[in-house]
Design an enzyme around this catalytic site. Sequence first.
Site, mmCIF file in Angstrom:
data_model
loop_
_atom_site.group_PDB
_atom_site.id
_atom_site.type_symbol
_atom_site.label_atom_id
_atom_site.label_comp_id
_atom_site.label_asym_id
_atom_site.label_seq_id
_atom_site.Cartn_x
_atom_site.Cartn_y
_atom_site.Cartn_z
ATOM 1 N N THR A 191 0.806 -1.222 0.000
ATOM 2 C CA THR A 191 0.000 0.000 0.000
ATOM 3 C C THR A 191 0.840 1.273 0.000
ATOM 4 O O THR A 191 0.440 2.278 -0.575
ATOM 5 C CB THR A 191 -0.932 0.011 1.217
ATOM 6 O OG1 THR A 191 -0.164 -0.278 2.391
ATOM 7 C CG2 THR A 191 -2.025 -1.033 1.079
ATOM 8 N N ASN A 192 1.964 1.277 0.684
ATOM 9 C CA ASN A 192 2.821 2.479 0.706
ATOM 10 C C ASN A 192 4.284 2.070 0.773
ATOM 11 O O ASN A 192 4.967 2.349 1.760
ATOM 12 C CB ASN A 192 2.455 3.413 1.869
ATOM 13 C CG ASN A 192 2.213 2.637 3.157
ATOM 14 O OD1 ASN A 192 2.890 1.650 3.439
ATOM 15 N ND2 ASN A 192 1.264 3.091 3.939
ATOM 16 N N GLY A 238 0.603 -6.800 5.719
ATOM 17 C CA GLY A 238 -0.633 -7.505 6.031
ATOM 18 C C GLY A 238 -0.533 -8.313 7.310
ATOM 19 O O GLY A 238 0.563 -8.575 7.816
ATOM 20 N N CYS A 259 -3.052 3.145 6.372
ATOM 21 C CA CYS A 259 -3.841 2.413 7.365
ATOM 22 C C CYS A 259 -4.501 3.333 8.390
ATOM 23 O O CYS A 259 -5.516 2.982 8.985
ATOM 24 C CB CYS A 259 -2.972 1.384 8.083
ATOM 25 S SG CYS A 259 -1.588 2.079 9.021
ATOM 26 N N GLU A 307 -11.926 -2.272 6.851
ATOM 27 C CA GLU A 307 -10.864 -1.395 6.347
ATOM 28 C C GLU A 307 -10.880 -1.452 4.823
ATOM 29 O O GLU A 307 -10.892 -2.543 4.241
ATOM 30 C CB GLU A 307 -9.503 -1.842 6.894
ATOM 31 C CG GLU A 307 -8.379 -0.889 6.530
ATOM 32 C CD GLU A 307 -7.063 -1.276 7.200
ATOM 33 O OE1 GLU A 307 -6.294 -0.374 7.563
ATOM 34 O OE2 GLU A 307 -6.812 -2.491 7.350
ATOM 35 N N SER A 367 24.159 6.856 74.234
ATOM 36 C CA SER A 367 23.422 5.683 74.708
ATOM 37 C C SER A 367 22.166 6.090 75.462
ATOM 38 O O SER A 367 21.090 5.504 75.288
ATOM 39 C CB SER A 367 24.327 4.836 75.615
ATOM 40 O OG SER A 367 25.389 4.272 74.884
ATOM 41 N N MET A 388 20.488 8.956 75.191
ATOM 42 C CA MET A 388 19.511 9.577 74.287
ATOM 43 C C MET A 388 18.797 8.537 73.429
ATOM 44 O O MET A 388 17.575 8.596 73.244
ATOM 45 C CB MET A 388 20.210 10.609 73.403
ATOM 46 C CG MET A 388 20.736 11.805 74.195
ATOM 47 S SD MET A 388 21.442 13.062 73.117
ATOM 48 C CE MET A 388 21.966 14.269 74.341
ATOM 49 N N ASP A 389 19.546 7.563 72.910
ATOM 50 C CA ASP A 389 18.923 6.514 72.101
ATOM 51 C C ASP A 389 17.948 5.697 72.931
ATOM 52 O O ASP A 389 16.846 5.363 72.490
ATOM 53 C CB ASP A 389 19.990 5.606 71.500
ATOM 54 C CG ASP A 389 20.789 6.296 70.406
ATOM 55 O OD1 ASP A 389 20.306 7.327 69.885
ATOM 56 O OD2 ASP A 389 21.877 5.815 70.058
#
Length: 503
Positions: A24-25, A104, A155, A245, A456, A458-459
């Site tokens: 087609t093209n 196709g 298409c 189509e 220690s 603080m954790d």
Amino acid sequence: YDKTNGLMEIVEPVGPVVGIAPVTNPTFTIVYKVLIALKTRNCIIFSPHPGAHKASVYVVKVLHQATVAAGAPENCIQIIFPKMVLTTGLLHHDKTRFIWATGGPSLVHASYTSGKPALGGGPGNAASLVDETCDMNEAVASIVVSKTFDCGMICATENSVVVVDSVYDNFVTIMKNRGCYFMTSEETKKVVSVLFGEGLRLNIKAVGQTATTLADMAGFEVPENTVVLCGEATEVKFEESMAHEKLTTILGVYRAKDYDDGVRLCKELVTFGGKGHTPVLYTNQNNTDRITKYQNEVPAFHILVNIPSFLGCIGDMYNFRLPPALTITCGTLGGCSSSDNIGQKHLLNIKRVGMRRENMLCFKVPGTIYFKRAILDEAISDLRNSHHRAFIVSDRTTMTSLGHNEKVVKTCERQGIVSTIFDKVISDPTIENVMAGVIEMNIFKPDVIIAVGGGSVMDAAKVMRLFYEYPEQDFKKVTTRFVDIRKCVAGRPPLGKLVMKPQ
């Protein structure tokens, strides 16, 4: 090469590439595929359609001469004789690395089932919906310019138009003024007998013909200025030829009761013969609800609004953000592995080299930090209006023996805050050590925690506060290690007031 992030990308061609060219093209399909192949340093060998062999050979010869003259390798563009045994051998050849199929359904299917990486287009059968809010003159002009380009062989060209009933007559009038001929039912039957053979298979001799030629082949007369033959239809089914189509200057025209009915018909048309490809909507662009409904219900990946189907679908016309391409794929809806317009990125392999880099790390600081001498009274005084019971977390070896904890207790007394001390934190505290503090917290019921000491302490105070306020927390989840601070999967609930007094 992104040196900062340690990523190197090396681009390599995918080839050799096998290019399937359609009847087609053939000419501009081959030109486009050669340009993309050369741009990505791929050699390409074509298998043309038997019906377009001479034209395909001519185009390849012209392109080959120009390419070699510009310094390209001698065999970078090749073409074989169009025999199925040769095409099959080429698709399965050991040195074939990629198949780029336009043609196709049988050839596209053969490409996908060859065992080689492949990309291919599917049937278009584009459907357009024209509603009562669109610019009718613009819509008709767009449909006609798209349908007549290359005699409707592309298409992506409109094969059917659905028009809302309230503007149907106006649509027909403007179409006729543009050179479109609306066939009678008898004329439609005659042209269908020319266009389709047994099993409604397209007659190759009718593909890509002018409207006047088709009318002459069918045995009826039309005005000399006729550019499109229109056949009115009402149903979408296999037996209805206008739903298929057509790849020529014949257009199926449907009348819809309203917009919703038009969407239904377009959905049925695209599903019937062009799933995943291209539908068009002609409407006022401010109708966002209608556009949203159309894009959500019609099963396609290239949806155009007020754009000629063919010229819009190939990209870079009427919308300059749609990538230009002459291979339009249909995605998984149409049995394709991509829904893109095929371009140079699809003919490249990208090798990535990753260098080791450390992921980002971060830490959060308190909202208020007190520093310099005599800050203890000031800091504790800020708590007195909202907190009344302080739980002091510390260690006995250093903080208690040096008298720091006693200073905090007396400061709390002056500010009217009741306090107690847990000074049993050890260096590198264990789970048992932390949970002992939680037990005492549950007895004392504090509303603020004050940590006095080093890391220690603080954790430990942080974890104590967590399990005091949220006893249902899973310790293993909370302590799960993660590579990237941004990818921590364990959630942490918000905690109450925690005051740190480092030493």
